[in-house]
Motif scaffolding. Structure first.
Motif, PDB file in Angstrom:
ATOM      1  N   GLY A 283      52.297  32.210  60.336  1.00 45.83           N
ATOM      2  CA  GLY A 283      52.290  33.644  60.574  1.00 45.83           C
ATOM      3  C   GLY A 283      53.048  34.424  59.515  1.00 45.83           C
ATOM      4  N   PHE A 284      54.286  34.044  59.241  1.00 42.61           N
ATOM      5  CA  PHE A 284      55.090  34.717  58.221  1.00 42.61           C
ATOM      6  C   PHE A 284      54.487  34.526  56.831  1.00 42.61           C
ATOM      7  N   GLY A 285      53.980  33.339  56.573  1.00 44.03           N
ATOM      8  CA  GLY A 285      53.469  33.034  55.235  1.00 44.03           C
ATOM      9  C   GLY A 285      52.151  33.681  54.901  1.00 44.03           C
ATOM     10  N   ILE A 286      51.468  34.281  55.884  1.00 40.87           N
ATOM     11  CA  ILE A 286      50.137  34.823  55.644  1.00 40.87           C
ATOM     12  C   ILE A 286      50.159  35.942  54.598  1.00 40.87           C
ATOM     13  N   THR A 287      51.232  36.753  54.608  1.00 39.16           N
ATOM     14  CA  THR A 287      51.340  37.830  53.621  1.00 39.16           C
ATOM     15  C   THR A 287      51.345  37.273  52.205  1.00 39.16           C
ATOM     16  N   PHE A 288      52.081  36.192  52.017  1.00 39.61           N
ATOM     17  CA  PHE A 288      52.193  35.607  50.683  1.00 39.61           C
ATOM     18  C   PHE A 288      50.924  34.846  50.307  1.00 39.61           C
ATOM     19  N   THR A 289      50.209  34.341  51.303  1.00 38.27           N
ATOM     20  CA  THR A 289      48.908  33.731  51.036  1.00 38.27           C
ATOM     21  C   THR A 289      47.926  34.783  50.519  1.00 38.27           C
ATOM     22  N   ILE A 290      47.918  35.946  51.169  1.00 42.68           N
ATOM     23  CA  ILE A 290      47.025  37.036  50.762  1.00 42.68           C
ATOM     24  C   ILE A 290      47.348  37.487  49.333  1.00 42.68           C
ATOM     25  N   ILE A 291      48.629  37.734  49.081  1.00 42.94           N
ATOM     26  CA  ILE A 291      49.032  38.186  47.746  1.00 42.94           C
ATOM     27  C   ILE A 291      48.703  37.127  46.693  1.00 42.94           C
ATOM     28  N   GLY A 292      49.000  35.869  47.019  1.00 45.84           N
ATOM     29  CA  GLY A 292      48.729  34.796  46.067  1.00 45.84           C
ATOM     30  C   GLY A 292      47.256  34.615  45.780  1.00 45.84           C
ATOM     31  N   GLY A 293      46.406  34.638  46.838  1.00 41.85           N
ATOM     32  CA  GLY A 293      44.972  34.477  46.638  1.00 41.85           C
ATOM     33  C   GLY A 293      44.365  35.595  45.818  1.00 41.85           C
ATOM     34  N   LEU A 294      44.713  36.837  46.155  1.00 40.38           N
ATOM     35  CA  LEU A 294      44.198  37.971  45.389  1.00 40.38           C
ATOM     36  C   LEU A 294      44.766  37.981  43.978  1.00 40.38           C
ATOM     37  N   GLY A 295      46.058  37.653  43.862  1.00 40.80           N
ATOM     38  CA  GLY A 295      46.667  37.600  42.536  1.00 40.80           C
ATOM     39  C   GLY A 295      46.056  36.530  41.661  1.00 40.80           C
ATOM     40  N   GLY A 296      45.686  35.395  42.265  1.00 40.36           N
ATOM     41  CA  GLY A 296      45.037  34.336  41.494  1.00 40.36           C
ATOM     42  C   GLY A 296      43.701  34.781  40.932  1.00 40.36           C
ATOM     43  N   GLY A 297      42.923  35.547  41.741  1.00 43.24           N
ATOM     44  CA  GLY A 297      41.653  36.060  41.249  1.00 43.24           C
ATOM     45  C   GLY A 297      41.834  37.006  40.079  1.00 43.24           C
ATOM     46  N   VAL A 298      42.833  37.878  40.170  1.00 44.94           N
ATOM     47  CA  VAL A 298      43.120  38.808  39.076  1.00 44.94           C
ATOM     48  C   VAL A 298      43.616  38.048  37.850  1.00 44.94           C
ATOM     49  N   LEU A 299      44.454  37.021  38.070  1.00 46.32           N
ATOM     50  CA  LEU A 299      44.978  36.231  36.952  1.00 46.32           C
ATOM     51  C   LEU A 299      43.846  35.558  36.184  1.00 46.32           C
ATOM     52  N   VAL A 300      42.847  35.041  36.902  1.00 47.02           N
ATOM     53  CA  VAL A 300      41.684  34.437  36.252  1.00 47.02           C
ATOM     54  C   VAL A 300      40.947  35.473  35.416  1.00 47.02           C
ATOM     55  N   ALA A 301      40.781  36.684  35.972  1.00 51.72           N
ATOM     56  CA  ALA A 301      40.058  37.739  35.252  1.00 51.72           C
ATOM     57  C   ALA A 301      40.798  38.171  33.990  1.00 51.72           C
ATOM     58  N   ARG A 302      42.135  38.175  34.028  1.00 46.75           N
ATOM     59  CA  ARG A 302      42.918  38.679  32.907  1.00 46.75           C
ATOM     60  C   ARG A 302      43.242  37.603  31.868  1.00 46.75           C
ATOM     61  N   LEU A 303      43.544  36.379  32.323  1.00 40.31           N
ATOM     62  CA  LEU A 303      43.965  35.322  31.395  1.00 40.31           C
ATOM     63  C   LEU A 303      42.866  34.335  31.049  1.00 40.31           C
ATOM     64  N   GLY A 304      41.808  34.293  31.843  1.00 38.20           N
ATOM     65  CA  GLY A 304      40.812  33.247  31.689  1.00 38.20           C
ATOM     66  C   GLY A 304      41.149  32.079  32.609  1.00 38.20           C
ATOM     67  N   ILE A 305      40.160  31.249  32.889  1.00 35.10           N
ATOM     68  CA  ILE A 305      40.328  30.200  33.892  1.00 35.10           C
ATOM     69  C   ILE A 305      41.350  29.161  33.470  1.00 35.10           C
TER      70      ILE A 305
END
Length: 437
Positions: A283-305
């Motif tokens: 429950g507590f970790g869900i916020t960080f899961t959301i941020i991490g998952g979305l951040g990972g998608g953006v990181l791929v778009a900006r840095l490459g896979i």
């Protein structure tokens, strides 16, 4: 960072409002929901029933279907499911069939009793793994075929996000419900929540059939086997460094696999209740899961896979060290919260980058078969390489065990550095065309 760069990074987030991206996230939830029901949540149930740590570790073998789904992926890729494919299309027909089968197996597992018959529980877990793995085959193919190259990073981010949310519900949510309603009630609600994926399958249209250039159906079994089995494997093997790629896929998440196999028994031995585990670790970790998952998608778009994989891999390995700190502190809620926050954030980022990488390896003509092949290797590492986690945990302290899980990530990172030195085909180029250049 300049204001212009900041605007560029923020503009990358607008893609997440696309209806295709949102529905892919719902399918990710449906895909992630069954996993912990045969892993962490089931491990807690087995531990409560008095099953030994060694047997709990060996029980991870019931998920072998995730590692061998490539064996029946050609059937899902090339043959229609009776009636449902005619009504809903090639991908959605298989998707609905596997979702209904998964819901039924969750119910069966929920009403089994490991204290009375461990074998019956194991058989239901195997059946659930098979149905869930089949669902993964078709969802992965559906995602790769429905999204264009610009949407691939965001699609990877939301499917990891949905997947992790499904794991949160099936992990922390099921543990809390088990305290309130018992295991049968908890698993019954999990079965009903498979309706989230059914809804997404009904909203999005089926992807168009790929053109093979041959124009006519293949009349013989030999021709079908060649097209469904041999051609996808030959296409993949034409990629530069394909053996290194397969080895990297098997080892990249090895450290996380060892950690996940024993995390729930570890929490229980540290004195945390099932409700505490559910509320804090999920429950507590869900916020960080959301941020991490979305951040990972953006990181791929900006840095490459590839560069995103490296950054995320290092962060994932480092996060395992916090479990060693928790082993030293014992029943300490602030340390548990910090550990879960960092672990969920880095795991969400790494998962998004890894899914984008696996997706980039597939040719659209053989999506289901090739994605099943590469994702099966990841599951094989999680299942077979981590199946000895219980034995290792019994031979050493928890502190030593979690230090070992951090070291287990190093082989995958070294292989990634090697792969980064190989020429990478441009986006949209298949393995065969790249090899011919």
């Amino acid at each position: 960072m300049t204001a212009e760069k900041t605007r560029e990074w923020l503009s990358s987030l607008t893609i997440y409002w696309n209806i295709r991206i949102l529905c892919i996230g719902l399918l990710g939830f449906s895909s992630g929901l069954p996993l912990l029901l045969v892993m962490g949540t089931l491990a807690a149930r087995l531990s409560e029933s008095g099953v030994s740590l060694q047997d709990i570790g060996a029980f991870t073998l019931v998920t072998f279907a995730y590692g061998f789904k490539w064996l029946w992926s050609p059937i899902v890729d090339q043959l229609p499911f009776p009636l449902l494919c005619r009504l809903f299309g090639r991908r959605r027909g298989w998707m609905l069939a596997s979702q209904l089968a998964t819901a039924g197996c969750i119910l069966g597992l929920g009403f089994s009793n490991p204290a009375e018959s461990l074998w019956a529980t194991a058989l239901w877990a195997i059946a659930l793994s098979f149905a869930s793995a089949t669902q993964d085959i078709v969802i992965d193919a559906f995602r790769v075929e429905r999204l264009n190259s610009e949407e691939m990073g965001a699609g990877a981010g939301v499917i990891v996000l949905g997947y992790r949310l499904g794991m949160v519900v099936a992990g922390g949510g099921a543990l809390i419900l088990a305290d309130l309603w018992g295991w049968a009630g908890a698993y019954s609600l999990m079965a009903a929540l498979m309706g989230v994926g059914v809804l997404a399958a009904l909203i999005l249209p089926d992807p168009p059939l790929p053109t093979t250039g041959e124009g006519t159906p293949r009349p013989s079994l030999a021709e079908w086997v060649r097209h469904a089995v041999v051609d996808p494997l030959r296409d993949f093997a034409a990629r530069r460094g394909w053996l290194l790629i397969l080895l990297f896929i098997a080892l990249y998440k090895y450290g996380d696999a060892l950690l996940s196999a024993m995390s729930t028994p570890f929490y229980l031995q540290m004195g945390f209740s099932k409700t505490e585990i559910g509320v804090v670790t999920k429950g507590f970790g869900i916020t960080f899961t959301i941020i991490g998952g979305l951040g990972g998608g953006v990181l791929v778009a900006r840095l490459g896979i590839m560069r995103a994989l490296l950054v995320c891999g290092v962060l994932q390995a480092a996060s395992n060290l916090l479990f060693a700190a928790l082993a030293i502190s014992g029943h300490n809620m602030p340390v548990l919260m910090a550990t879960i926050a960092v672990e969920n954030f880095t795991s969400g980022m790494g998962g998004a980058a890894f899914v984008a990488y696996l997706s980039s390896l597939c040719s659209l003509s053989y999506t289901a078969t090739q994605y099943a092949l590469v994702s099966s290797l990841m599951a094989t590492a999680r299942t077979f390489l981590a199946s000895g986690g219980g034995w290792l945990a019994e031979q050493m302290s928890w502190l030593q065990y979690f230090l070992l899980t951090a070291l287990a990530a190093l082989p995958g990172l070294l292989l990634l550095l090697w792969l980064m030195r190989l020429p990478q085909p441009p986006a949209g180029v298949t393995a065969v065309s790249a090899a011919k250049d």
